[in-house]
Design an enzyme around this catalytic site. Structure first.
Site, PDB file in Angstrom:
ATOM      1  N   GLY A  70       0.797  -1.230   0.000  1.00  0.00           N
ATOM      2  CA  GLY A  70       0.000   0.000   0.000  1.00  0.00           C
ATOM      3  C   GLY A  70       0.828   1.279   0.000  1.00  0.00           C
ATOM      4  O   GLY A  70       0.273   2.381  -0.105  1.00  0.00           O
TER       5      GLY A  70
ATOM      6  N   SER B  71       9.495   1.136   1.442  1.00  0.00           N
ATOM      7  CA  SER B  71       9.022   0.195   0.422  1.00  0.00           C
ATOM      8  C   SER B  71       9.319   0.690  -0.994  1.00  0.00           C
ATOM      9  O   SER B  71       9.138  -0.055  -1.951  1.00  0.00           O
ATOM     10  CB  SER B  71       7.515  -0.043   0.570  1.00  0.00           C
ATOM     11  OG  SER B  71       6.813   1.184   0.552  1.00  0.00           O
TER      12      SER B  71
ATOM     13  N   TYR C 287       4.696   2.076  12.834  1.00  0.00           N
ATOM     14  CA  TYR C 287       4.895   3.527  12.805  1.00  0.00           C
ATOM     15  C   TYR C 287       6.400   3.759  12.699  1.00  0.00           C
ATOM     16  O   TYR C 287       7.031   4.326  13.568  1.00  0.00           O
ATOM     17  CB  TYR C 287       4.318   4.188  14.059  1.00  0.00           C
ATOM     18  CG  TYR C 287       2.789   4.257  14.063  1.00  0.00           C
ATOM     19  CD1 TYR C 287       2.037   3.790  12.999  1.00  0.00           C
ATOM     20  CD2 TYR C 287       2.105   4.826  15.135  1.00  0.00           C
ATOM     21  CE1 TYR C 287       0.647   3.871  13.005  1.00  0.00           C
ATOM     22  CE2 TYR C 287       0.717   4.903  15.150  1.00  0.00           C
ATOM     23  CZ  TYR C 287      -0.001   4.422  14.082  1.00  0.00           C
ATOM     24  OH  TYR C 287      -1.372   4.506  14.090  1.00  0.00           O
TER      25      TYR C 287
ATOM     26  N   GLY D  48      -0.354  -5.780   2.867  1.00  0.00           N
ATOM     27  CA  GLY D  48       0.966  -6.407   2.941  1.00  0.00           C
ATOM     28  C   GLY D  48       1.820  -5.884   4.084  1.00  0.00           C
ATOM     29  O   GLY D  48       2.315  -6.654   4.907  1.00  0.00           O
TER      30      GLY D  48
HETATM   31  P1  FDA Z   1       4.227  -0.374   2.317  1.00  0.00           P
HETATM   32  O1  FDA Z   1       3.866  -0.929   0.998  1.00  0.00           O
HETATM   33  O2  FDA Z   1       4.925   0.944   2.343  1.00  0.00           O
HETATM   34  O3  FDA Z   1       5.042  -1.458   3.135  1.00  0.00           O
HETATM   35  C1  FDA Z   1       5.477  -1.271   4.462  1.00  0.00           C
HETATM   36  C2  FDA Z   1       6.624  -2.247   4.763  1.00  0.00           C
HETATM   37  O4  FDA Z   1       6.202  -3.595   4.574  1.00  0.00           O
HETATM   38  C3  FDA Z   1       7.821  -2.055   3.836  1.00  0.00           C
HETATM   39  O5  FDA Z   1       8.997  -2.395   4.542  1.00  0.00           O
HETATM   40  C4  FDA Z   1       7.554  -3.063   2.744  1.00  0.00           C
HETATM   41  O6  FDA Z   1       8.726  -3.443   2.053  1.00  0.00           O
HETATM   42  C5  FDA Z   1       6.935  -4.213   3.508  1.00  0.00           C
HETATM   43  N1  FDA Z   1       5.973  -4.974   2.706  1.00  0.00           N
HETATM   44  C6  FDA Z   1       4.887  -4.488   2.056  1.00  0.00           C
HETATM   45  N2  FDA Z   1       4.206  -5.460   1.467  1.00  0.00           N
HETATM   46  C7  FDA Z   1       4.858  -6.613   1.733  1.00  0.00           C
HETATM   47  C8  FDA Z   1       4.634  -7.980   1.383  1.00  0.00           C
HETATM   48  N3  FDA Z   1       3.586  -8.317   0.640  1.00  0.00           N
HETATM   49  N4  FDA Z   1       5.505  -8.900   1.816  1.00  0.00           N
HETATM   50  C9  FDA Z   1       6.569  -8.556   2.562  1.00  0.00           C
HETATM   51  N5  FDA Z   1       6.833  -7.277   2.930  1.00  0.00           N
HETATM   52  C10 FDA Z   1       5.990  -6.310   2.517  1.00  0.00           C
HETATM   53  N6  FDA Z   1      -1.277   1.288  11.294  1.00  0.00           N
HETATM   54  C11 FDA Z   1      -2.124   0.698  12.174  1.00  0.00           C
HETATM   55  O7  FDA Z   1      -1.774  -0.303  12.797  1.00  0.00           O
HETATM   56  N7  FDA Z   1      -3.369   1.208  12.357  1.00  0.00           N
HETATM   57  C12 FDA Z   1      -3.819   2.291  11.678  1.00  0.00           C
HETATM   58  O8  FDA Z   1      -4.960   2.716  11.870  1.00  0.00           O
HETATM   59  C13 FDA Z   1      -2.939   2.911  10.747  1.00  0.00           C
HETATM   60  N8  FDA Z   1      -3.316   4.013  10.043  1.00  0.00           N
HETATM   61  C14 FDA Z   1      -2.449   4.594   9.145  1.00  0.00           C
HETATM   62  C15 FDA Z   1      -2.842   5.719   8.426  1.00  0.00           C
HETATM   63  C16 FDA Z   1      -1.967   6.331   7.523  1.00  0.00           C
HETATM   64  C17 FDA Z   1      -2.428   7.551   6.748  1.00  0.00           C
HETATM   65  C18 FDA Z   1      -0.662   5.792   7.344  1.00  0.00           C
HETATM   66  C19 FDA Z   1       0.293   6.437   6.377  1.00  0.00           C
HETATM   67  C20 FDA Z   1      -0.282   4.672   8.051  1.00  0.00           C
HETATM   68  C21 FDA Z   1      -1.152   4.066   8.968  1.00  0.00           C
HETATM   69  N9  FDA Z   1      -0.764   2.942   9.697  1.00  0.00           N
HETATM   70  C22 FDA Z   1      -1.650   2.367  10.582  1.00  0.00           C
HETATM   71  C23 FDA Z   1       0.571   2.363   9.541  1.00  0.00           C
HETATM   72  C24 FDA Z   1       0.558   1.192   8.579  1.00  0.00           C
HETATM   73  O9  FDA Z   1       0.058   0.044   9.241  1.00  0.00           O
HETATM   74  C25 FDA Z   1       1.981   0.884   8.095  1.00  0.00           C
HETATM   75  O10 FDA Z   1       2.532   2.006   7.465  1.00  0.00           O
HETATM   76  C26 FDA Z   1       1.987  -0.331   7.151  1.00  0.00           C
HETATM   77  O11 FDA Z   1       3.272  -0.894   7.127  1.00  0.00           O
HETATM   78  C27 FDA Z   1       1.564   0.056   5.776  1.00  0.00           C
HETATM   79  O12 FDA Z   1       1.453  -1.051   4.941  1.00  0.00           O
HETATM   80  P2  FDA Z   1       1.499  -0.791   3.355  1.00  0.00           P
HETATM   81  O13 FDA Z   1       1.404  -2.096   2.680  1.00  0.00           O
HETATM   82  O14 FDA Z   1       0.559   0.291   2.998  1.00  0.00           O
HETATM   83  O15 FDA Z   1       2.956  -0.143   3.231  1.00  0.00           O
END
Ligand code: FDA
Length: 513
Positions: free
Chosen positions: A89, A97, A454, A159
């Protein structure tokens, strides 16, 4: 220069060779000269601090359509010494990421976003590239009486979120997203496709909270859904400095974690304009989810938290899926908003987290509230998330996420600024660092715990090229994972001893590759 271009060319050559089918290649590999490169790169960057011209860019973005594309990407980036960043995401607070200081490619799971909900067995399979909003929408399309205890921001990716723990408005009732994962599909550093049984319980434990980009690429997760009533109730009550906010916040710390599990009341603190012309004040928004109707809620809050002065006008009844939009401060025109990639505005920010185990005295609360009146805090906020309930019952080593019993609440701080102010970002970052040091005496100590999802590179980092010792990684590792860090290192040493999957805060294997 020359070597870089060389490895770049070799990598692409290798990948094209393995992908073989040329019509597929154009949908899977985005090189820098591709007109869609920037839009694919920027599509899911949530923190625009990492989308400036100065931000290091990937040699290529790979958007696999099937698992064999992922296996080929692993093979070719390993062979040609390129770092691989995995993106779902794109909400990583530090952009890990999609940014790296060494030559890298991004593997973006945007085509892996299926959500399959089975209401009969109360389970779902969800692919990592889906968002939380897509999962909630998928559940709501089938039933109003099932939900999933993950985060409130609909654009967050499955993810990263699941692999770092994941909490939301059901945290007191049901615990974390990771607590409800019952199977997963993972591709390891050798390109093997594993499920729970074939990966074994150690690795399955590690991926449920031990962090992404460390153990492999998680393609999909099987989750247990949880029951919710057809009608839930939400409320918002705002209190500012002129309305006794210090005393009410102080009381909240004694009450919120002990309320019945069906009631979750968090607090968001920001600077707002007060009714007196031109004057600023600090406001706490008490926002709640109650798993029941308004007529049951009002007497409960009046008895347990009379200081809040809750009235029926503050409350609304709705479905659980609508309550996610409400508490996420998103528009609620329709449930389709759960699918909207821009429902939460993209901002520039720096954030930090803490865990609080003893109530903060009123003098301490006054101190941090007054910091919001500073000029640098115009786009700052603090969120206080009550624990207790289910979090009190789960042992600290059940999953990598260790912040369970004994925590009154999780606190997080965020500071933002406008794009035009990027040159002055230092003053905002130093504001949040000052805020964090002010909080030190009121929060968890040795280690000062932090929430992995975070992400905060201020608390320690690996060497990005070359070997990182256990000691060096322990600095940040124990803050995120406490003693579970040791088991995470053992699992990493077992499954990825060459440290193929790595970033600034990935678990290092025990010995140098
Ligand atoms: P992204 O794609 O950036 O990945 C994050 C990390 O995980 C990176 O190191 C990436 O390489 C790794 N990764 C991603 N996909 C993977 C996969 N399929 N396999 C292995 N590794 C993988 N948290 C929470 O607990 N409760 C909440 O309510 C919120 N709310 C929130 C709001 C906003 C606006 C933001 C910006 C963030 C949050 N968060 C949160 C934090 C959120 O849980 C955290 O940033 C997650 O890691 C985001 O996951 P993404 O896949 O979007 O991130």
């Amino acid at each position: 220069g020359a070597t870089l271009a060389h490895s770049h060319g070799d990598f692409l050559h290798c990948l094209s060779f393995h992908l073989a089918n040329s019509s597929t290649i154009s949908k899977v590999i985005y090189m820098r000269n591709n007109p869609s490169y920037s839009s694919v790169l920027n599509a899911s960057i949530q923190n625009t601090r990492f989308s400036t011209p100065a931000t290091p860019k990937p040699l290529a973005i790979i958007t696999p359509l099937k698992t064999s594309h992922i296996q080929s990407t692993i093979y070719c980036s390993k062979k040609h010494g390129l770092q691989l960043r995995i993106r779902s995401g794109g909400h990583d607070f530090e952009g890990l990421s999609y940014v790296s200081e060494v030559p890298f490619v991004i593997l973006d799971l945007l085509n892996f976003r299926a959500v399959k909900v089975d209401t009969k067995n109360k389970v779902a399979w969800v692919q990592s590239g889906a968002t939380l909003g897509e999962l909630y929408y998928g559940i709501a399309a089938k039933t109003k009486t099932l939900a999933f205890p993950a985060g409130i921001c609909p654009t967050v990716g499955i993810g990263g979120h699941f692999s770092g723990g994941g909490y939301g408005i059901l945290v007191r009732k049901y615990g974390l997203a990771a607590d409800h994962i019952i199977d997963a599909q993972l591709i390891d550093a050798n390109g093997r496709i594993l499920d729970r049984k074939s990966m074994g319980e150690d690795l399955f434990w590690a991926i449920r909270g031990g962090g992404g980009n460390t153990f492999g690429i998680v393609l999909a997760w099987k989750i247990k859904l949880v029951p919710v009533p057809v009608v839930v109730t939400v409320f918002t009550v705002n209190k500012n400095l002129e309305q006794n906010v210090t005393k009410i916040l102080h009381r909240w710390q004694y009450i919120a974690h002990k309320l019945p599990d069906d009631l979750y009341v968090d607090v968001g603190i920001t600077k707002v304009s007060s009714s007196q012309a031109g004057k600023k004040t600090v406001q706490a928004a008490f926002m709640a989810l109650f798993l029941g109707g308004v007529d049951e809620l009002i007497p409960l809050v009046q008895e347990r938290f009379p200081e809040l002065g809750l009235a029926k006008e503050n409350c609304s009844e709705m479905s659980w899926a609508e309550s996610v939009l409400y508490l996420g401060r998103a528009p609620r025109t329709s449930l389709d908003m759960l699918l909207d990639k821009n429902v939460i505005p993209r901002t520039i920010f720096k954030a930090k987290s803490d865990y609080v185990k003893e109530p903060i005295p009123e003098s301490g609360i006054e101190g941090f509230l007054s910091m919001f009146l500073e000029k640098e805090a115009d786009f700052a906020s603090m969120l206080m998330v009550p624990f207790g309930g289910k979090m009190e019952e789960i042992p600290e080593n059940e999953l990598p996420y260790p912040h369970r019993a004994g925590n009154l609440f999780q606190a997080s701080y965020i500071v933002g600024w406008r794009k035009e102010e990027n040159a002055e970002s230092g003053k905002y970052i130093s504001w949040i660092r000052r805020f964090y040091s002010y909080m030190a005496s009121y929060v968890s100590k040795s280690p000062r715990e932090a929430y992995f999802n975070y992400r905060d590179l201020d608390i320690g980092s690996n060497n990005i090229s070359g070997y990182t010792s256990y000691q060096q990684a322990s600095i940040w590792g124990f803050k995120y994972f406490k003693n579970n860090f040791k088991r995470l290192v053992q699992v990493k040493t077992m499954v990825d001893p060459m440290n193929f999957f790595r970033n600034e805060q990935s678990i290092p294997p025990l010995s140098s590759p």
